[in-house]
Design an enzyme around this catalytic site. Structure first.
Site, PDB file in Angstrom:
ATOM      1  N   ASN A  10       0.868  -1.174   0.000  1.00  0.00           N
ATOM      2  CA  ASN A  10       0.000   0.000   0.000  1.00  0.00           C
ATOM      3  C   ASN A  10       0.906   1.226   0.000  1.00  0.00           C
ATOM      4  O   ASN A  10       1.521   1.533   1.013  1.00  0.00           O
ATOM      5  CB  ASN A  10      -0.889  -0.024   1.253  1.00  0.00           C
ATOM      6  CG  ASN A  10      -1.728   1.232   1.385  1.00  0.00           C
ATOM      7  OD1 ASN A  10      -1.764   2.064   0.480  1.00  0.00           O
ATOM      8  ND2 ASN A  10      -2.404   1.376   2.514  1.00  0.00           N
ATOM      9  N   LYS A  12       0.069   4.243  -0.176  1.00  0.00           N
ATOM     10  CA  LYS A  12      -0.546   5.423   0.447  1.00  0.00           C
ATOM     11  C   LYS A  12      -0.313   6.654  -0.454  1.00  0.00           C
ATOM     12  O   LYS A  12      -0.325   6.513  -1.670  1.00  0.00           O
ATOM     13  CB  LYS A  12      -0.025   5.597   1.875  1.00  0.00           C
ATOM     14  CG  LYS A  12      -0.180   4.293   2.680  1.00  0.00           C
ATOM     15  CD  LYS A  12       0.068   4.424   4.136  1.00  0.00           C
ATOM     16  CE  LYS A  12      -0.138   3.076   4.825  1.00  0.00           C
ATOM     17  NZ  LYS A  12       0.008   3.130   6.265  1.00  0.00           N
ATOM     18  N   HIS A  93      -9.462   1.135   4.843  1.00  0.00           N
ATOM     19  CA  HIS A  93      -8.203   1.357   5.564  1.00  0.00           C
ATOM     20  C   HIS A  93      -8.466   2.306   6.741  1.00  0.00           C
ATOM     21  O   HIS A  93      -9.255   3.247   6.618  1.00  0.00           O
ATOM     22  CB  HIS A  93      -7.147   1.944   4.625  1.00  0.00           C
ATOM     23  CG  HIS A  93      -5.777   1.870   5.228  1.00  0.00           C
ATOM     24  ND1 HIS A  93      -5.350   2.741   6.194  1.00  0.00           N
ATOM     25  CD2 HIS A  93      -4.764   0.997   5.030  1.00  0.00           C
ATOM     26  CE1 HIS A  93      -4.113   2.414   6.557  1.00  0.00           C
ATOM     27  NE2 HIS A  93      -3.730   1.351   5.870  1.00  0.00           N
ATOM     28  N   GLU A  95      -6.820   4.646   7.876  1.00  0.00           N
ATOM     29  CA  GLU A  95      -6.524   6.056   7.592  1.00  0.00           C
ATOM     30  C   GLU A  95      -7.706   6.721   6.900  1.00  0.00           C
ATOM     31  O   GLU A  95      -7.858   7.946   6.973  1.00  0.00           O
ATOM     32  CB  GLU A  95      -5.232   6.156   6.761  1.00  0.00           C
ATOM     33  CG  GLU A  95      -4.016   5.854   7.635  1.00  0.00           C
ATOM     34  CD  GLU A  95      -2.800   5.349   6.894  1.00  0.00           C
ATOM     35  OE1 GLU A  95      -2.732   5.460   5.662  1.00  0.00           O
ATOM     36  OE2 GLU A  95      -1.903   4.812   7.580  1.00  0.00           O
ATOM     37  N   GLU A 168      -5.309  -4.927  10.492  1.00  0.00           N
ATOM     38  CA  GLU A 168      -4.274  -3.919  10.702  1.00  0.00           C
ATOM     39  C   GLU A 168      -4.539  -3.169  12.004  1.00  0.00           C
ATOM     40  O   GLU A 168      -5.348  -2.211  12.020  1.00  0.00           O
ATOM     41  CB  GLU A 168      -4.268  -2.912   9.539  1.00  0.00           C
ATOM     42  CG  GLU A 168      -3.965  -3.520   8.191  1.00  0.00           C
ATOM     43  CD  GLU A 168      -3.348  -2.490   7.244  1.00  0.00           C
ATOM     44  OE1 GLU A 168      -2.281  -2.785   6.718  1.00  0.00           O
ATOM     45  OE2 GLU A 168      -3.928  -1.403   7.067  1.00  0.00           O
ATOM     46  N   GLY A 174       2.933   2.004  10.916  1.00  0.00           N
ATOM     47  CA  GLY A 174       3.967   3.040  10.835  1.00  0.00           C
ATOM     48  C   GLY A 174       4.698   3.308  12.138  1.00  0.00           C
ATOM     49  O   GLY A 174       5.408   4.304  12.268  1.00  0.00           O
ATOM     50  N   SER A 213       3.558  -2.322  10.263  1.00  0.00           N
ATOM     51  CA  SER A 213       5.000  -2.437  10.540  1.00  0.00           C
ATOM     52  C   SER A 213       5.604  -3.770  10.100  1.00  0.00           C
ATOM     53  O   SER A 213       6.529  -4.272  10.745  1.00  0.00           O
ATOM     54  CB  SER A 213       5.292  -2.173  12.021  1.00  0.00           C
ATOM     55  OG  SER A 213       4.979  -0.834  12.354  1.00  0.00           O
TER      56      SER A 213
HETATM   57  P1  13P Z   1       3.188   0.227   7.566  1.00  0.00           P
HETATM   58  O1  13P Z   1       3.645  -1.078   6.956  1.00  0.00           O
HETATM   59  O2  13P Z   1       3.943   1.419   7.062  1.00  0.00           O
HETATM   60  O3  13P Z   1       3.119   0.136   9.067  1.00  0.00           O
HETATM   61  O4  13P Z   1       1.674   0.468   7.065  1.00  0.00           O
HETATM   62  C1  13P Z   1       0.757  -0.572   7.169  1.00  0.00           C
HETATM   63  C2  13P Z   1      -0.465  -0.199   6.424  1.00  0.00           C
HETATM   64  O5  13P Z   1      -1.202   0.688   6.821  1.00  0.00           O
HETATM   65  C3  13P Z   1      -0.733  -0.911   5.158  1.00  0.00           C
HETATM   66  O6  13P Z   1      -2.001  -0.648   4.704  1.00  0.00           O
END
Ligand code: 13P
Length: 254
Positions: A10, A12, A93, A95, A168, A174, A213
């Protein structure tokens, strides 16, 4: 039941034209691991160029609107994503659930619209840190899953083949923190039971990915957990040098 592992990146809100070289490097390297499904979910505006750069490799979106078309300024429909060359999309997601206030009902609508159009779906669920610390993670994420799962005639024909779930934990995204392997196993087993309750035997065949992560240094341990069928990778999916070893770890665990 043995399920084929899926490792999806992803990106982002990262990625410009210059980064298509990384898409190509990842797609080329992924050919060495046919036992793993690999996909990259890139920003919407990069989808068409990425899909042209790597024919046959799965390029995905990070979101889709639940309506077919209409007065939704700034939004992108499933038909538009398919037209650009995407074969799948992330929905729900954290976010977007948090920053864009997306509800479970909206996420369900997005998953249904995408599946009915023929796009694969990675449906995300996960708990905040206070929920985890209160001991409510399994119940909360389970309820979130139940309320977000696609149903209906248009979607049903594409389940289980075109649906994956990504667990997740928000506090692991992150941050470099990940749950214990026991906590991941407990959550994935609980989600599996809910998928079987929702879809019967087809629920056994839906991959459940872990996200948050994931890096080359912890991927083998995560993939060794029972009921972990792959990963949704953020930061470590931006560069082939970081992402390909995660794909290799999934292949080794297959
Ligand atoms: P990270 O791997 O950067 O922690 O992000 C995970 C994520 O949100 C994937 O959708």
């Amino acid at each position: 039941m043995a399920r084929k592992k899926l490792v999806a990146g992803n990106w982002k809100m990262n990625g410009l034209s210059a980064d298509l070289a990384e898409v190509k490097a990842i797609a080329d390297a992924a050919r060495a691991y046919p036992q793993v499904d690999v996909a990259l979910c890139v920003p919407a505006i990069l989808i068409e160029r990425a899909a042209r750069a790597v024919p046959g490799f799965a390029i995905g979106a990070q979101d889709v609107h639940e309506a077919e078309s209409g007065a939704y300024t700034g939004c992108v429909s499933a038909a538009m994503l398919l037209d650009a060359g995407a074969s799948l999309t992330i929905v729900g997601h954290s976010e977007r659930r948090d920053a864009q206030r997306e509800s479970d009902a909206q996420v369900k609508g997005k998953a249904e619209a995408a599946l009915a159009s023929g796009l694969g779906v990675i449906l995300c669920v996960g708990e905040a840190l206070d929920v985890r610390e209160a001991g409510d993670a399994v119940a909360t994420v389970g309820a979130q899953l139940d309320a977000s799962l696609p149903h209906g005639a248009g979607a049903a024909a594409h389940i289980p083949d075109d649906l994956a779930i990504a667990y997740e934990p928000i506090w692991a995204i992150g941050t470099g923190r990940i749950p214990t392997t026991e906590a991941i196993a407990e959550m994935h087993a609980a989600l599996r039971r809910r998928l079987v309750a929702a879809y019967g035997e087809a629920g056994e065949r839906i991959p459940i990915l872990y996200g948050g992560s994931v890096k080359s240094s912890n991927a083998a341990e995560i993939f060794s957990v029972r009921d972990v069928d792959g990963a949704l990778v953020g930061g470590a999916s931006l560069k082939a040098a970081d992402f390909v070893p995660i794909v290799a770890a999934a292949a080794a665990a297959s």
